[in-house]
Design a protein around this motif. Structure first.
Motif, PDB file in Angstrom:
ATOM      1  N   TYR A  33       0.259  -0.349 -14.181  1.00  0.00           N
ATOM      2  CA  TYR A  33       0.410  -0.127 -12.746  1.00  0.00           C
ATOM      3  C   TYR A  33      -0.895   0.408 -12.164  1.00  0.00           C
ATOM      4  N   TYR A  35      -2.221   2.458  -8.641  1.00  0.00           N
ATOM      5  CA  TYR A  35      -1.816   3.216  -7.455  1.00  0.00           C
ATOM      6  C   TYR A  35      -3.071   3.697  -6.721  1.00  0.00           C
ATOM      7  N   GLN A  37      -4.259   6.923  -4.215  1.00  0.00           N
ATOM      8  CA  GLN A  37      -3.881   8.246  -3.741  1.00  0.00           C
ATOM      9  C   GLN A  37      -4.966   8.747  -2.807  1.00  0.00           C
ATOM     10  N   GLY A  42       0.561  11.161  -1.234  1.00  0.00           N
ATOM     11  CA  GLY A  42       1.269  10.766  -2.438  1.00  0.00           C
ATOM     12  C   GLY A  42       0.676   9.506  -3.031  1.00  0.00           C
ATOM     13  N   LEU A  43       1.378   8.944  -3.983  1.00  0.00           N
ATOM     14  CA  LEU A  43       0.913   7.735  -4.659  1.00  0.00           C
ATOM     15  C   LEU A  43       1.394   6.506  -3.922  1.00  0.00           C
ATOM     16  N   PHE A  45       1.791   2.568  -4.301  1.00  0.00           N
ATOM     17  CA  PHE A  45       1.815   1.480  -5.273  1.00  0.00           C
ATOM     18  C   PHE A  45       0.934   0.323  -4.807  1.00  0.00           C
ATOM     19  N   TYR A  48       1.485  -4.297 -10.153  1.00  0.00           N
ATOM     20  CA  TYR A  48       2.178  -4.001 -11.400  1.00  0.00           C
ATOM     21  C   TYR A  48       2.153  -5.246 -12.271  1.00  0.00           C
ATOM     22  N   GLN A  50       3.487  -6.842 -15.904  1.00  0.00           N
ATOM     23  CA  GLN A  50       4.551  -6.680 -16.896  1.00  0.00           C
ATOM     24  C   GLN A  50       4.420  -7.790 -17.919  1.00  0.00           C
ATOM     25  N   ASP A  56       3.383  -8.221  -9.897  1.00  0.00           N
ATOM     26  CA  ASP A  56       3.962  -7.840  -8.605  1.00  0.00           C
ATOM     27  C   ASP A  56       2.826  -7.298  -7.744  1.00  0.00           C
ATOM     28  N   SER A  58       2.953  -6.852  -4.471  1.00  0.00           N
ATOM     29  CA  SER A  58       3.505  -6.533  -3.155  1.00  0.00           C
ATOM     30  C   SER A  58       2.869  -5.313  -2.498  1.00  0.00           C
ATOM     31  N   LEU A  91      -5.486   5.332  -9.332  1.00  0.00           N
ATOM     32  CA  LEU A  91      -4.855   5.725 -10.582  1.00  0.00           C
ATOM     33  C   LEU A  91      -4.256   4.517 -11.280  1.00  0.00           C
ATOM     34  N   SER A  95       3.010   1.795 -19.396  1.00  0.00           N
ATOM     35  CA  SER A  95       4.363   2.146 -19.782  1.00  0.00           C
ATOM     36  C   SER A  95       4.812   1.238 -20.919  1.00  0.00           C
ATOM     37  N   TYR A 103      11.981   0.413 -19.070  1.00  0.00           N
ATOM     38  CA  TYR A 103      10.696   1.004 -19.401  1.00  0.00           C
ATOM     39  C   TYR A 103      10.779   2.513 -19.464  1.00  0.00           C
ATOM     40  N   GLN A 106       5.772   6.470 -17.192  1.00  0.00           N
ATOM     41  CA  GLN A 106       4.390   6.028 -17.075  1.00  0.00           C
ATOM     42  C   GLN A 106       3.453   7.115 -17.571  1.00  0.00           C
TER      43      GLN A 106
END
Lengths: 117, 112
Positions: A33, A35, A37, A42-43, A45, A48, A50, A56, A58, A91, A95, A103, A106
């Motif tokens: 993942y 991120y 910040q 906050g974080l 997204f 991602y 997988q 992903d 998005s 960041l 996972s 999962y 993280q």
């Protein structure tokens, strides 16, 4: 074993330049993942990965942002034509897939602090 | 849509006092819930997690959290705060699709 590593730890660039951030996940972790910040926030997204599935994307804020991952190892986040609002800590987390398909938590890297002048 | 709300942006407690940080989530199925701590200049460290079973989970550094499905909450608690607990705390929910959603964080200040 080794944790998630990111490089560089700090990056200062000029507006309009491209930057590339690297993430080395924990070996065997199939999920990765990214991120963002911003200072005091906050974080957020971004993207991602997988395993071998389509990522992903998005959370990517614009088409200036892209990311790649080589198999289940290293990932790079590229920001083209950087803007001042891109200044943030980026960041990376990885996972491990649990039996049954879900999962585990993280594990985060230390982050790359990006400053766009 | 899935979301996580941490209603307290900043909390100040005295050293030795008890602490409760609130977290509410929005997710239709059974969530996977996490609390992370971020100390100044450090990465995020997992404090505890809830997947299933006992709704009261114990974590590191003396923290615990209780999952309350009826209230869609997963509040973090510690009976006696230490000065070293001053940090930013993030609640997160993971879906069955392995997407993680983080709250905006609660900043904890500990005064002597």
């Amino acid at each position: 074993g080794a944790g998630v590593s990111q490089s560089p730890s700090n990056k200062v660039t000029e507006k309009g330049k491209d930057v590339e951030l690297r993430c080395d996940p924990i070996s065997g972790h199939t999920a990765l993942y990214w991120y963002r910040q911003r200072l005091g926030q906050g974080l957020e997204f971004l993207i991602y990965f997988q395993g071998n599935s389509a990522p992903d994307k998005s959370g990517l804020p614009s088409d200036r942002f892209s990311a790649e991952r080589t198999g289940e190892s290293v990932s790079t986040l590229t920001i083209q034509r950087t803007q001042q609002e891109d200044s943030a800590v980026y960041l990376c987390a990885s996972s491990l897939r649990l039996a049954g398909g879900s999962y585990n938590e993280q594990f985060f890297g230390p982050g790359t602090r990006l400053t766009v002048l | 849509a899935q979301s996580v709300t941490q209603p307290d942006i900043h909390i100040t407690v005295s050293e030795g006092a008890s602490l409760e940080l609130r977290c509410n989530y929005s997710y239709g199925a059974t969530p996977y819930l996490f609390w992370y701590v971020q100390s100044p200049g450090q990465g995020l460290q997992l404090l505890l997690k809830y997947f299933s079973g006992d709704t009261l989970v114990q974590g590191i550094k003396g923290f615990e959290a209780e999952f309350k499905r009826s209230q869609s909450s997963f509040n973090l608690r510690k009976p006696s705060v230490h000065w070293s607990d001053a940090a930013e705390y993030f609640c997160a929910v993971a879906t069955t699709g392995n997407q993680f959603y983080f709250g905006t964080g609660t900043s904890l200040t500990v005064i002597p």
